[in-house]
Design an enzyme around this catalytic site. Structure first.
Site, PDB file in Angstrom:
ATOM      1  CB  SER A   1      -0.785  -0.035   1.125  1.00 40.16           C
ATOM      2  OG  SER A   1      -1.249   1.320   1.795  1.00 40.16           O
TER       3      SER A   1
HETATM    4  N1  LIG Z   1      -7.167   8.734   1.295  1.00 36.35           N
HETATM    5  C1  LIG Z   1      -6.361   7.544   1.716  1.00 36.35           C
HETATM    6  C2  LIG Z   1      -6.272   6.431   0.632  1.00 36.35           C
HETATM    7  C3  LIG Z   1      -5.663   5.273   1.399  1.00 36.35           C
HETATM    8  C4  LIG Z   1      -5.991   4.166   0.175  1.00 36.35           C
HETATM    9  O1  LIG Z   1      -6.590   4.235  -0.844  1.00 36.35           O
HETATM   10  N2  LIG Z   1      -5.565   2.910   0.919  1.00 36.35           N
HETATM   11  C5  LIG Z   1      -5.801   1.859  -0.136  1.00 36.35           C
HETATM   12  C6  LIG Z   1      -4.539   0.963  -0.064  1.00 36.35           C
HETATM   13  S1  LIG Z   1      -3.232   1.575  -0.897  1.00 36.35           S
HETATM   14  C7  LIG Z   1      -6.911   1.071   0.375  1.00 36.35           C
HETATM   15  O2  LIG Z   1      -6.889   0.284   1.153  1.00 36.35           O
HETATM   16  N3  LIG Z   1      -8.276   1.453  -0.003  1.00 36.35           N
HETATM   17  C8  LIG Z   1      -9.359   0.906   0.568  1.00 36.35           C
HETATM   18  C9  LIG Z   1     -10.629   1.710   0.114  1.00 36.35           C
HETATM   19  O3  LIG Z   1     -10.220   2.813  -0.496  1.00 36.35           O
HETATM   20  O4  LIG Z   1     -11.652   1.306   0.260  1.00 36.35           O
HETATM   21  C10 LIG Z   1      -4.883   7.974   1.975  1.00 36.35           C
HETATM   22  O5  LIG Z   1      -4.563   9.354   1.630  1.00 36.35           O
HETATM   23  O6  LIG Z   1      -4.373   7.406   2.722  1.00 36.35           O
END
Ligand SMILES: N[C@@H](CCC(=O)N[C@@H](CS)C(=O)NCC(=O)O)C(=O)O
Length: 227
Positions: free
Chosen positions: A16
């Site tokens: 991630s």
């Molecule tokens: N807006 C969050 C996004 C985090 C994200 O998209 N994580 C991914 C993995 S890299 C995830 O697990 N997404 C699940 C989802 O968005 O439902 C950040 O800036 O950290």
């Protein structure tokens, strides 16, 4: 863990990119947070398992999220001052690095943070596919001697380590409500704990922990060497 201690449990998977950003951000603020009596624990999980347990899907599997994602990651990289490209082999199976991290966290605690950093950097900056044994071994060898690195790689495939990663992942999804990474379970030091999702919610976390935002603000373009 003492219930009345402020603590950030950070559940991360090196597949991630947002976990990489969160790891980098928190690592740089570890001393400042410790000075404010906040403990940080980085905990390896398997994001694929969290997705399966929670019924979620990877962002790339949903057209709207997939279309939004390039904007989000570009802004996040600018904000955190950490530039990287998504490697050709993305998404990859992260079980191997996550199992190695699980083992090292328990058996070689002193070297755990260094290995975590090495895994993130190898994947996101050097584009090494850590689902391949030879690449994972090379990363282990940056932290351990060859003999120890070879043993860790072999032992990481044992049933105990597999079960430990599985159990922690299940706990994160089923008990702590995780549906993605980075996931945080934050203890406010007064007996209350709440979940936070993403590398873009630290301001909410500082409010929850009743911390002075100015001490934890981003410095521009943090140097990787200071990770
Ligand atoms: N807006 C969050 C996004 C985090 C994200 O998209 N994580 C991914 C993995 S890299 C995830 O697990 N997404 C699940 C989802 O968005 O439902 C950040 O800036 O950290």
């Amino acid at each position: 863990m003492a219930p009345h201690k402020k603590k950030i449990e950070a559940y991360l998977d090196c597949v991630s990119p947002y976990s990489f950003l969160a790891f980098s951000y928190l690592s740089q603020r570890r001393q400042a947070l410790e000075d404010l009596n906040v403990e940080i624990e980085f905990i390896p999980v398997f994001l694929g398992g969290i997705m399966a347990s929670s019924g979620n899907k990877p962002p790339m599997a949903l057209a709207a999220k997939s279309a939004y994602s390039p904007y989000d990651i570009k802004r996040a990289q600018k904000y955190f001052g950490l530039r990287f490209k998504v490697p050709d082999f993305f998404p990859f199976l992260s079980l191997l690095p996550q199992r190695c991290l699980t083992l090292v966290k328990e058996a070689y605690t002193e070297q755990y943070d260094a290995l975590h950093k090495a895994c993130f950097q190898a994947l996101w900056l050097d584009h090494k596919d850590l689902s391949k044994q030879e690449n994972m071994l090379a990363v282990l060898e940056t932290v351990f001697g060859t003999e120890q690195a070879t043993k860790i790689l072999k032992d990481s495939q044992g049933p105990d380590v597999k079960k430990k990663l599985n159990d922690v992942t299940k706990h994160t999804a089923e008990t702590l409500g995780a549906y993605g990474c980075p996931w945080f379970w934050v203890h406010d030091g007064k007996g209350k704990a709440e979940p936070f999702f993403g590398s873009d919610r630290f301001h909410y976390m500082w409010d929850f922990l009743d911390l002075p935002h100015q001490d934890l603000e981003l410095v521009p373009a943090p140097a990787l060497g200071k990770l």
